[in-house]
Design a protein around this motif. Structure first.
Motif, mmCIF file in Angstrom:
data_model
loop_
_atom_site.group_PDB
_atom_site.id
_atom_site.type_symbol
_atom_site.label_atom_id
_atom_site.label_comp_id
_atom_site.label_asym_id
_atom_site.label_seq_id
_atom_site.Cartn_x
_atom_site.Cartn_y
_atom_site.Cartn_z
ATOM 1 N N ASN A 115 -7.510 0.399 -0.652
ATOM 2 C CA ASN A 115 -7.943 1.520 0.183
ATOM 3 C C ASN A 115 -6.832 2.021 1.100
ATOM 4 O O ASN A 115 -6.847 3.182 1.524
ATOM 5 C CB ASN A 115 -9.159 1.103 1.017
ATOM 6 C CG ASN A 115 -10.418 1.006 0.179
ATOM 7 O OD1 ASN A 115 -10.504 1.594 -0.897
ATOM 8 N ND2 ASN A 115 -11.386 0.261 0.655
ATOM 9 N N ARG A 116 -5.865 1.178 1.391
ATOM 10 C CA ARG A 116 -4.729 1.597 2.225
ATOM 11 C C ARG A 116 -3.758 2.483 1.461
ATOM 12 O O ARG A 116 -3.177 3.411 2.011
ATOM 13 C CB ARG A 116 -4.013 0.368 2.760
ATOM 14 C CG ARG A 116 -2.789 0.683 3.628
ATOM 15 C CD ARG A 116 -2.146 -0.581 4.127
ATOM 16 N NE ARG A 116 -0.984 -0.296 4.971
ATOM 17 C CZ ARG A 116 -0.215 -1.224 5.534
ATOM 18 N NH1 ARG A 116 -0.501 -2.511 5.357
ATOM 19 N NH2 ARG A 116 0.812 -0.889 6.280
ATOM 20 N N HIS A 117 -3.557 2.190 0.155
ATOM 21 C CA HIS A 117 -2.504 2.878 -0.592
ATOM 22 C C HIS A 117 -3.010 3.825 -1.681
ATOM 23 O O HIS A 117 -2.277 4.720 -2.103
ATOM 24 C CB HIS A 117 -1.584 1.846 -1.262
ATOM 25 C CG HIS A 117 -0.825 0.994 -0.303
ATOM 26 N ND1 HIS A 117 0.324 1.426 0.324
ATOM 27 C CD2 HIS A 117 -1.047 -0.269 0.145
ATOM 28 C CE1 HIS A 117 0.796 0.468 1.112
ATOM 29 N NE2 HIS A 117 -0.023 -0.572 1.027
ATOM 30 N N ALA A 118 -4.213 3.620 -2.154
ATOM 31 C CA ALA A 118 -4.663 4.340 -3.347
ATOM 32 C C ALA A 118 -4.996 5.799 -3.050
ATOM 33 O O ALA A 118 -5.235 6.200 -1.911
ATOM 34 C CB ALA A 118 -5.879 3.643 -3.954
ATOM 35 N N ASN A 119 -5.002 6.564 -4.138
ATOM 36 C CA ASN A 119 -5.376 7.968 -4.093
ATOM 37 C C ASN A 119 -6.403 8.178 -5.199
ATOM 38 O O ASN A 119 -6.190 7.781 -6.345
ATOM 39 C CB ASN A 119 -4.145 8.856 -4.319
ATOM 40 C CG ASN A 119 -4.448 10.328 -4.174
ATOM 41 O OD1 ASN A 119 -5.336 10.860 -4.827
ATOM 42 N ND2 ASN A 119 -3.701 10.990 -3.297
ATOM 43 N N LEU A 120 -7.530 8.796 -4.879
ATOM 44 C CA LEU A 120 -8.587 8.978 -5.867
ATOM 45 C C LEU A 120 -8.119 9.732 -7.100
ATOM 46 O O LEU A 120 -8.660 9.556 -8.195
ATOM 47 C CB LEU A 120 -9.776 9.719 -5.233
ATOM 48 C CG LEU A 120 -10.592 8.937 -4.196
ATOM 49 C CD1 LEU A 120 -11.664 9.837 -3.592
ATOM 50 C CD2 LEU A 120 -11.218 7.713 -4.828
ATOM 51 N N ALA A 121 -7.089 10.557 -6.951
ATOM 52 C CA ALA A 121 -6.619 11.374 -8.071
ATOM 53 C C ALA A 121 -5.612 10.641 -8.947
ATOM 54 O O ALA A 121 -5.423 10.999 -10.110
ATOM 55 C CB ALA A 121 -6.002 12.667 -7.553
ATOM 56 N N THR A 122 -4.948 9.613 -8.408
ATOM 57 C CA THR A 122 -3.838 9.008 -9.157
ATOM 58 C C THR A 122 -3.955 7.504 -9.328
ATOM 59 O O THR A 122 -3.083 6.896 -9.961
ATOM 60 C CB THR A 122 -2.504 9.294 -8.440
ATOM 61 O OG1 THR A 122 -2.536 8.720 -7.123
ATOM 62 C CG2 THR A 122 -2.250 10.783 -8.341
ATOM 63 N N SER A 123 -4.986 6.862 -8.813
ATOM 64 C CA SER A 123 -5.091 5.399 -8.872
ATOM 65 C C SER A 123 -6.248 4.973 -9.765
ATOM 66 O O SER A 123 -7.274 5.652 -9.844
ATOM 67 C CB SER A 123 -5.282 4.822 -7.467
ATOM 68 O OG SER A 123 -4.213 5.193 -6.621
ATOM 69 N N THR A 124 -6.079 3.826 -10.431
ATOM 70 C CA THR A 124 -7.114 3.284 -11.313
ATOM 71 C C THR A 124 -7.190 1.769 -11.139
ATOM 72 O O THR A 124 -6.315 1.152 -10.536
ATOM 73 C CB THR A 124 -6.811 3.591 -12.795
ATOM 74 O OG1 THR A 124 -5.487 3.111 -13.102
ATOM 75 C CG2 THR A 124 -6.891 5.066 -13.088
#
Length: 283
Positions: free
Chosen positions: A77-86
């Motif tokens: 949750n600190r580093h992820a991006n909903l558009a680019t993380s899986t």
């Protein structure tokens, strides 16, 4: 000779000629991210990566390893991006294995990415779970089995229809008290337990009786720093030459492991809201 080969050879000859004449590297025929450089005769190229001298890296890379679900979720949750993380999950419930990896910079539908920033999480088995699984189905002499029950008494769950911790402790103490006696008879009771009759080798009139339960329940965490799960077990024994050996058989422990894994999976799905896949992603 094909036309493309002729063009390639011609371009190479031109590049070598130009580089020889101007006595310095000469770039020719480069495209996008690929650079083609001709060198004068006798020249070599050395590459130095000075990224470590910059104020910050050019891009984030590396793999972090979390020890529990909280740490994994917080990092994602600190580093992820909903558009680019899986998130990818490899699960082998029968072998007590699960590995969850989040690719922070994964490919998107329209753009490729490096996939170089990751965090992985393989839940650590709790000490209690490892202990009970390691000794599952292991035949133990009477005294050793009694000692095992005493040492792990806190793991016994209070479940209706199952022996309590104090009842199992009493059984273990009776095992120890009768260790030098011979098992004369054993009768299965309607309640499901087994009544055992011990006698002295030189005095059949000296009789000691005890009841062995045929099942028990343990309540232990499957993973470190996680909630406990209920696992049922059958108690077993074998008699040879008047001496009894005992063991227990965990009932479908792989299903308990699967349930513990699915609890973690559902929590990660809910608290990160990232696309979740079962499988692997290799780079």
């Amino acid at each position: 000779m094909h036309e493309e080969t002729l063009k390639s050879t011609e371009t190479e000859n031109i590049a070598q000629t130009v580089a020889r004449e101007i006595k310095r590297p000469f770039e020719i025929g480069s495209e996008k991210h690929i650079k083609r450089v001709a060198l004068p005769p006798g020249w070599t190229i050395e590459e130095n990566d000075d990224e470590h001298l910059l104020d910050r890296p050019i891009r984030i890379s590396g793999t972090a390893y979390a020890h529990d679900a909280d740490s994994f979720i917080n990092y994602v949750n600190r580093h992820a991006n909903l558009a680019t993380s899986t998130i990818f999950c490899q699960a082998n419930y029968e072998n007590d294995e699960m590995l969850i990896t989040s690719i922070i910079d994964d490919h998107t539908e329209n753009e490729p990415a490096w996939g170089a920033h990751r965090i992985s999480f393989s839940p650590r088995h709790s000490v209690e779970y490892k202990n009970w699984v390691k000794n599952n189905r292991r035949s133990m002499p009477q005294v050793e089995f009694a000692l095992f029950l005493e040492q792990n008494l806190e793991d016994i769950a209070n479940v209706e229809g199952m022996p309590t911790g104090s009842q199992l402790l009493e059984m273990a103490l009776q095992f120890e008290a009768n260790q030098d006696m011979r098992l004369k008879s054993h009768v299965r009771l309607q309640s499901g337990g087994v009544q055992m009759q011990f006698v002295q080798d030189d005095d059949d009139a000296t009789i000691a009786r005890m009841t062995m339960f045929d099942k028990l329940s343990i309540g232990i965490p499957v993973f470190w720093n996680a909630e406990p799960y209920l696992i049922n077990a059958r108690l077993r024994y074998r008699v040879r030459e008047g001496k009894a050996t005992f063991w227990y058989e965990l009932i479908r422990p792989e299903k308990v492991f699967e349930a513990a894994c699915k609890t973690i999976i559902e929590r990660i799905k809910s608290e990160t809201e990232l696309p979740f896949f079962f499988g692997t992603s290799a780079r």
